[in-house]
Design a protein around this motif. Structure first.
Motif, short mmCIF file in Angstrom:
data_model
loop_
_atom_site.label_atom_id
_atom_site.label_comp_id
_atom_site.label_asym_id
_atom_site.label_seq_id
_atom_site.Cartn_x
_atom_site.Cartn_y
_atom_site.Cartn_z
N LEU A 1 26.50 16.26 52.27
CA LEU A 1 26.68 14.89 51.78
C LEU A 1 25.39 14.09 51.88
O LEU A 1 25.38 12.88 51.64
N TYR B 1 32.30 19.27 55.36
CA TYR B 1 31.21 19.35 54.37
C TYR B 1 30.01 20.00 55.03
O TYR B 1 29.35 19.41 55.90
N ASP C 1 28.13 3.88 39.98
CA ASP C 1 28.15 4.73 38.79
C ASP C 1 27.50 6.06 39.15
O ASP C 1 26.28 6.18 39.20
N ILE C 2 28.32 7.06 39.44
CA ILE C 2 27.81 8.35 39.90
C ILE C 2 27.39 9.19 38.70
O ILE C 2 28.23 9.62 37.90
N SER C 3 26.11 9.40 38.55
CA SER C 3 25.59 10.24 37.47
C SER C 3 25.13 11.60 37.99
O SER C 3 25.13 12.59 37.27
N ASN C 4 24.69 11.61 39.24
CA ASN C 4 24.34 12.86 39.93
C ASN C 4 23.29 13.70 39.22
O ASN C 4 23.32 14.91 39.25
N LYS D 1 25.25 4.67 49.98
CA LYS D 1 26.55 4.12 49.61
C LYS D 1 26.95 3.11 50.69
O LYS D 1 26.37 3.07 51.78
N ARG E 1 28.87 22.21 50.57
CA ARG E 1 27.85 21.26 50.12
C ARG E 1 27.51 20.32 51.28
O ARG E 1 28.24 20.21 52.26
N GLN F 1 23.62 9.10 42.88
CA GLN F 1 23.89 10.48 43.29
C GLN F 1 25.22 10.57 44.04
O GLN F 1 25.63 9.65 44.73
N ASP F 2 25.86 11.72 43.93
CA ASP F 2 27.17 11.95 44.55
C ASP F 2 26.99 12.38 46.01
O ASP F 2 27.40 13.46 46.42
N TYR F 3 26.36 11.49 46.77
CA TYR F 3 26.10 11.73 48.19
C TYR F 3 26.26 10.42 48.94
O TYR F 3 26.25 9.34 48.34
N PHE G 1 35.76 8.00 50.92
CA PHE G 1 35.39 9.36 50.50
C PHE G 1 35.89 10.39 51.51
O PHE G 1 36.47 11.40 51.13
#
Length: 524
Positions: A239, A121, A295-298, A105, A237, A264-266, A113
């Motif tokens: 990151l 985290y 576009d976070i699809s994770n 990112k 979790r 990914q959501d990282y 974030f």
């Protein structure tokens, strides 16, 4: 706004470390480096010399010799953390990284974030109640003392363990702490880090316990953070995005994983292949980018499990639909020489390389070896088939060419169909050979249909079936109606074959005639 102090644990690749530190500090953040004391002194001096003028970089005051599974990894982390706390009073968050990690990112996104929630985290699961440990030692990590490294001193490690087990020399876990476990890759707030350091000073009993715990980098911070921070302020979790194979090995990311990683959501990912030069360049530029939307699809882990699972039910080679860039490249031309007699195809492509100067690769999806080092993807035939398009993209890059000639067996129809469905230009050249009975008998023995002592009577019954199978492979290839299909035939004249070869290679007929006229081309 959040300001991150990256805790960077490294042991190799000084140039990569320098680039990583300069990149991470380019957006106003900080880096604290621990470089393994086992590494070459000159490498450490090169890093220090290159970064000494960067006020946003500091180094652990004490360098430790690190070993996998040892306390030394936690000790090295604490050294780098202490240096960062002292050097960077404006740092709001401390983020654990290794030299194999890269951002997925932008810094702008990462800061927003971390500003969104005032939390830590860190993966932190109950050590005994969870199934985080899949194989190997579990309680044994804690209740026995581990003074030796299992990898470098296995005999001493297991001798000490067996002795304690034999005489029941177990120890108690400190009464007031709940043992937790999780990934070593965390991001903690400054207040949390200060509380952890205070705990280290105030609780020498707990520090002694962890110093002889096996693999404490998966339990130390995970346990202490849970002890000093309210549960509601912890997001259970990491990151840092990472995946593991069925064999417990980290999945390595290559050039063609760019879109997957960004979705990914990282904030970061590991492990990035050292050979993924293009991926590193693109991710490096991403960190300083502004106004980028993601576009976070994770879906990474679920897709990986799904697609590897398809291999178990005979559908291993499904396209990896997370990739928008799975094409070999519109500007590239892949030329496939298809021949059942491998020695004939090898002679042909040898002449093609000699006369036309094109990069050629023999039966890369059938035979081991023969390829340059591509980071491991080339090591087995199974890997090559599983990552076929990625492999060919890397080979195009390696040879710095937009044209590539490969050899395929006619049984590899699926490969041909996959490549001809790509956006690149593909050409198929069938080399049709005559098969004597002696050749077919040899083929039967090579593929296990017959042995050295199989009777002639049995072989005579086999020959028509084998001949039919070879003809069927050829018919299937022709029925596929590939758009650019040519054919050379053993029974044809060199002039006839030259025409097909010139069309296939896109070369002048005169040059194709020199290749087709090779007198030993079809000799068995």
């Amino acid at each position: 706004m959040a300001k991150i102090a990256f805790i960077l644990l490294t042991h190799k690749d000084p140039e990569g470390i320098i680039a990583q530190a300069e990149r991470l500090t380019s957006a106003g953040d900080y880096v604290s480096i621990h470089f393994d004391a086992r590494a070459k002194p000159e490498d450490f001096e090169r890093i220090k010399s290159a970064l000494e003028t960067n006020p946003s970089v500091t180094f652990a005051r004490k360098r430790r010799k690190c070993g996998w599974g040892e306390w030394s990894l936690v000790g090295a982390t604490l050294e780098a953390v202490r240096a960062a706390v002292e050097a960077f009073p404006k740092a709001t968050h401390f983020y654990m990284l290794s030299g194999d990690c890269m951002q997925i990112k932008s810094a702008e996104f990462a800061h927003r974030f971390l500003d969104a929630e005032d939390v830590d985290y860190i993966e932190s699961f109950d050590f005994f109640a969870s199934d985080w440990i899949k194989t190997g030692f579990k309680e044994e990590r804690l209740v026995y003392r581990h003074w030796f490294n299992e990898r470098t001193q296995p005999k001493r490690f297991y001798a000490a363990f067996d002795l304690q087990k034999k005489f029941n020399l177990t120890r108690k876990i400190p009464d007031d702490i709940q043992m937790m476990i999780g990934s070593q890759w965390w991001c903690l707030r400054r207040r949390t880090i200060e509380w952890v350091l205070d705990f280290c000073r105030e609780r020498p009993d707990v520090m002694r316990f962890f110093r002889t715990t096996w693999i404490p980098d998966e339990t130390f911070f995970q346990t202490i953070v849970r002890h000093v921070v309210p549960e509601k302020e912890i997001r259970n979790r990491t990151l840092t995005f990472l995946m593991f194979t069925d064999y417990g090995m980290p999945v390595t990311f290559y050039n063609d994983h760019y879109d997957l990683l960004l979705g990914q959501d990282y904030l970061f990912a590991r492990k990035i292949s050292p050979d993924a030069v293009e991926l590193k360049e693109r991710l490096g530029a991403l960190w300083q980018a502004e106004g980028v939307s993601f576009d976070i699809s994770n879906e990474g882990r679920a897709l990986f499990a799904f697609l590897t699972g398809r291999g178990r039910i005979g559908r291993r080679f499904a396209p990896r639909f997370w990739e928008r860039e799975s094409t070999l490249g519109r500007e590239r031309t892949l030329m496939m020489v298809v021949c059942k007699k491998w020695h004939v195809a090898k002679r042909l492509v040898e002449q093609v390389h000699h006369h036309a100067g094109l990069p050629v690769i023999e039966y890369l999806f059938n035979e081991e070896g023969g390829l340059p080092d591509l980071g491991g993807i080339e090591r087995t035939v199974d890997k090559r088939n599983r990552h076929r398009r990625a492999l060919l993209r890397m080979l195009f890059d390696y040879y710095e060419s937009d044209r590539l000639v490969i050899c395929l067996d006619p049984a590899g129809l699926e490969l041909m169909q996959d490549f001809t469905s790509d956006k690149c230009t593909t050409r198929v050249l069938e080399v049709e050979c005559y098969f004597s009975d002696e050749y077919l008998i040899g083929h039967a023995r090579r593929v296990g249909l017959a042995g050295e002592h199989t009777s002639r009577e049995v072989l005579d019954r086999l020959l028509p079936t084998i001949r039919y199978d070879l003809q069927h492979e050829s018919d299937q290839m022709r029925d596929a109606q590939f758009p650019n299909f040519s054919r050379m035939r053993e029974a044809a004249s060199p002039e006839e074959n030259a025409h097909a070869l010139a069309q296939f290679l896109g070369i002048k007929t005169e040059l194709a005639q020199q290749i087709a006229a090779t007198d030993y081309l079809f000799v068995d």
